[in-house]
Design an enzyme around this catalytic site. Structure first.
Site, mmCIF file in Angstrom:
data_model
loop_
_atom_site.group_PDB
_atom_site.id
_atom_site.type_symbol
_atom_site.label_atom_id
_atom_site.label_comp_id
_atom_site.label_asym_id
_atom_site.label_seq_id
_atom_site.Cartn_x
_atom_site.Cartn_y
_atom_site.Cartn_z
ATOM 1 N N GLY A 31 -30.120 -4.736 48.231
ATOM 2 C CA GLY A 31 -31.128 -4.230 48.969
ATOM 3 C C GLY A 31 -30.783 -3.484 50.475
ATOM 4 O O GLY A 31 -29.454 -2.566 49.812
ATOM 5 N N TYR A 32 -31.278 -3.628 50.961
ATOM 6 C CA TYR A 32 -31.400 -2.252 51.904
ATOM 7 C C TYR A 32 -30.904 -0.971 51.958
ATOM 8 O O TYR A 32 -30.689 -0.502 51.640
ATOM 9 C CB TYR A 32 -29.300 -3.028 52.841
ATOM 10 C CG TYR A 32 -29.476 -2.040 53.812
ATOM 11 C CD1 TYR A 32 -30.208 -2.745 56.082
ATOM 12 C CD2 TYR A 32 -29.373 -1.280 55.049
ATOM 13 C CE1 TYR A 32 -29.900 -3.220 56.437
ATOM 14 C CE2 TYR A 32 -28.662 -0.462 56.319
ATOM 15 C CZ TYR A 32 -29.876 -1.573 56.828
ATOM 16 O OH TYR A 32 -30.112 -1.334 58.304
ATOM 17 N N LEU A 33 -32.381 -1.048 51.068
ATOM 18 C CA LEU A 33 -33.037 -0.140 50.428
ATOM 19 C C LEU A 33 -32.298 1.749 51.881
ATOM 20 O O LEU A 33 -32.722 1.093 52.344
ATOM 21 C CB LEU A 33 -33.889 -0.120 49.598
ATOM 22 C CG LEU A 33 -34.596 -1.402 49.057
ATOM 23 C CD1 LEU A 33 -35.665 -1.422 48.967
ATOM 24 C CD2 LEU A 33 -33.620 -1.629 47.919
ATOM 25 N N HIS A 34 -32.265 2.870 50.280
ATOM 26 C CA HIS A 34 -32.195 3.946 51.243
ATOM 27 C C HIS A 34 -33.042 4.930 50.251
ATOM 28 O O HIS A 34 -33.449 4.510 49.576
ATOM 29 C CB HIS A 34 -31.731 4.230 51.451
ATOM 30 C CG HIS A 34 -30.207 4.145 50.175
ATOM 31 N ND1 HIS A 34 -30.177 4.834 49.214
ATOM 32 C CD2 HIS A 34 -28.919 3.570 50.040
ATOM 33 C CE1 HIS A 34 -28.944 4.747 48.355
ATOM 34 N NE2 HIS A 34 -28.369 3.333 49.163
ATOM 35 N N HIS A 37 -32.944 4.820 46.739
ATOM 36 C CA HIS A 37 -32.969 2.703 45.589
ATOM 37 C C HIS A 37 -34.269 3.623 45.615
ATOM 38 O O HIS A 37 -35.059 3.403 44.417
ATOM 39 C CB HIS A 37 -33.061 1.847 46.919
ATOM 40 C CG HIS A 37 -31.367 1.929 47.136
ATOM 41 N ND1 HIS A 37 -31.299 1.517 48.213
ATOM 42 C CD2 HIS A 37 -30.885 0.797 46.111
ATOM 43 C CE1 HIS A 37 -30.270 0.421 47.796
ATOM 44 N NE2 HIS A 37 -29.586 0.713 46.992
ATOM 45 N N GLN A 61 -18.546 -9.261 43.582
ATOM 46 C CA GLN A 61 -18.435 -7.962 43.309
ATOM 47 C C GLN A 61 -17.519 -7.858 44.478
ATOM 48 O O GLN A 61 -16.946 -6.674 44.940
ATOM 49 C CB GLN A 61 -18.761 -6.669 42.871
ATOM 50 C CG GLN A 61 -20.191 -6.476 43.947
ATOM 51 C CD GLN A 61 -21.254 -6.171 43.257
ATOM 52 O OE1 GLN A 61 -22.549 -6.704 42.630
ATOM 53 N NE2 GLN A 61 -21.199 -4.782 43.462
ATOM 54 N N LYS A 149 -24.293 7.887 41.958
ATOM 55 C CA LYS A 149 -23.756 8.504 43.344
ATOM 56 C C LYS A 149 -21.946 7.038 42.514
ATOM 57 O O LYS A 149 -21.534 7.473 43.410
ATOM 58 C CB LYS A 149 -23.971 7.808 44.565
ATOM 59 C CG LYS A 149 -22.827 7.939 45.639
ATOM 60 C CD LYS A 149 -24.067 7.136 47.084
ATOM 61 C CE LYS A 149 -23.476 5.759 47.167
ATOM 62 N NZ LYS A 149 -22.380 5.114 47.172
ATOM 63 N N SER A 186 -25.979 2.937 51.603
ATOM 64 C CA SER A 186 -26.307 1.577 52.599
ATOM 65 C C SER A 186 -24.866 1.183 53.513
ATOM 66 O O SER A 186 -25.503 1.252 54.357
ATOM 67 C CB SER A 186 -25.933 0.187 51.460
ATOM 68 O OG SER A 186 -27.484 0.066 50.600
HETATM 69 O O1 PAF Z 1 -25.268 -0.861 42.756
HETATM 70 C C1 PAF Z 1 -24.879 -1.969 43.460
HETATM 71 O O2 PAF Z 1 -26.366 -1.369 44.225
HETATM 72 C C2 PAF Z 1 -24.278 -3.268 42.714
HETATM 73 O O3 PAF Z 1 -22.900 -2.970 42.291
HETATM 74 C C3 PAF Z 1 -25.513 -3.568 41.771
HETATM 75 C C4 PAF Z 1 -25.459 -2.755 40.128
HETATM 76 C C5 PAF Z 1 -26.878 -4.050 41.635
HETATM 77 C C6 PAF Z 1 -24.967 -5.218 40.604
HETATM 78 O O4 PAF Z 1 -24.798 -6.062 42.202
#
Ligand code: PAF
Length: 281
Positions: A31-34, A37, A61, A149, A186
């Site tokens: 989320g918090y798209l830019h 994305h 993660q 990236k 993000s």
């Molecule tokens: O790159 C990300 O935003 C995350 O690491 C992903 C691939 C969505 C996995 O949670």
């Protein structure tokens, strides 16, 4: 555009589409798209009959001292951006859906996960590969798109797909930058005005190294020094600057066909990463 929060509903939907011979494209996000994305969504739109964007801030993660709680979130804004990009489904499960009960399994691409970002973020890539594997099993995509990236992430996911015979085509998409060169992320939202100015030294250093490379200089140590000096002089704290082989992530000579300069550095407490290919530009 459908909003799906349940694992079962998502899988049912994908199975129905598959039974009609429809192609499913997945863009996994937190989320918090830019704009980065957006480029994945646009490409995904071209490649799938059904475009699914997953939106899940994956606790597995994040390290114990990392920014899980304050990771930027704005679902309403993300929804509008995804819809405008032609997304058919946002799959946005909560943690209870993704990790119900005690979780005892992990997918790990061991060798590639302990180097570069994996040194400072132990366990991070294990969290990424585990959630991506789960997303693949839930969304059942034919194709999935990831940004360059996060280059190490892309290489690790490609390796996982190859090693485990996962029938998903992985597409890597070029880095999208702000007009002044900063790689879109993000996490850029965390930067103060001063930190943002300093952060520009990363892309500036990379492009200076690239200019030197284009003059015929193939000395990895010199190319690395150019980037290190640039980020140091602007007050960033270097994590690593390396010339690596794009497949193995091991240190490589800049003469190699598939060499890339990769950087991680801190602007204040914000960790930023960037990279540039030494063959394509
Ligand atoms: O790159 C990300 O935003 C995350 O690491 C992903 C691939 C969505 C996995 O949670």
């Amino acid at each position: 555009m459908k909003i799906v929060t349940s694992v079962h509903e998502m899988r049912d939907l994908s199975m129905k589409e598959r039974s009609k011979n429809k192609t499913i494209a997945l863009v996994p996000t937190m989320g918090y798209l830019h704009e980065g994305h957006l480029s994945l969504l646009k490409e995904g739109r071209q490649r799938g009959d059904m475009l699914v964007m997953s939106l899940f801030v994956n606790p597995m993660q994040f390290g114990p001292k990392e920014d899980l709680a304050k990771y930027p979130r704005d679902f309403e804004r993300d929804k509008k951006i995804a819809e405008r990009a032609g997304t058919d489904v946002i799959f946005c499960p909560d943690s209870g859906q993704m990790y119900p009960g005690p979780f005892k399994t992990a997918v790990e691409v061991t060798e590639l996960s302990g180097v570069l970002c994996g040194k400072t973020r132990p366990g991070h890539f294990k969290g990424v590969t585990t959630v991506v594997m789960k997303l693949f099993n839930i969304v059942l995509p034919h194709v999935a798109l990831f940004g360059e990236k996060d280059f190490q992430q892309l290489v690790i996911i490609r390796q996982m797909v190859k090693d485990l015979n996962i029938p998903v085509e992985i597409i890597g998409m070029p880095i999208i930058r702000e007009p002044d060169g900063l790689a879109r992320s993000s996490r850029n939202i965390y930067l103060s005005a001063d930190e943002r100015r300093s952060a520009l030294s990363i892309s500036r250093g990379l492009s200076k190294a690239m200019d030197t490379f284009k003059t015929g200089n193939r000395n990895s140590t010199e190319l690395i020094s150019i980037v290190k000096n640039e980020i140091k002089s602007s007050g960033l704290k270097e994590d690593y600057v390396e010339v690596i082989d794009e497949c193995t992530l091991e240190p490589a000579s800049a003469t190699a066909n598939n060499a890339r300069i990769v950087v991680a550095a801190y602007a204040g407490s914000t960790r930023l990463i960037d990279n540039v290919s030494l063959e394509k530009e």
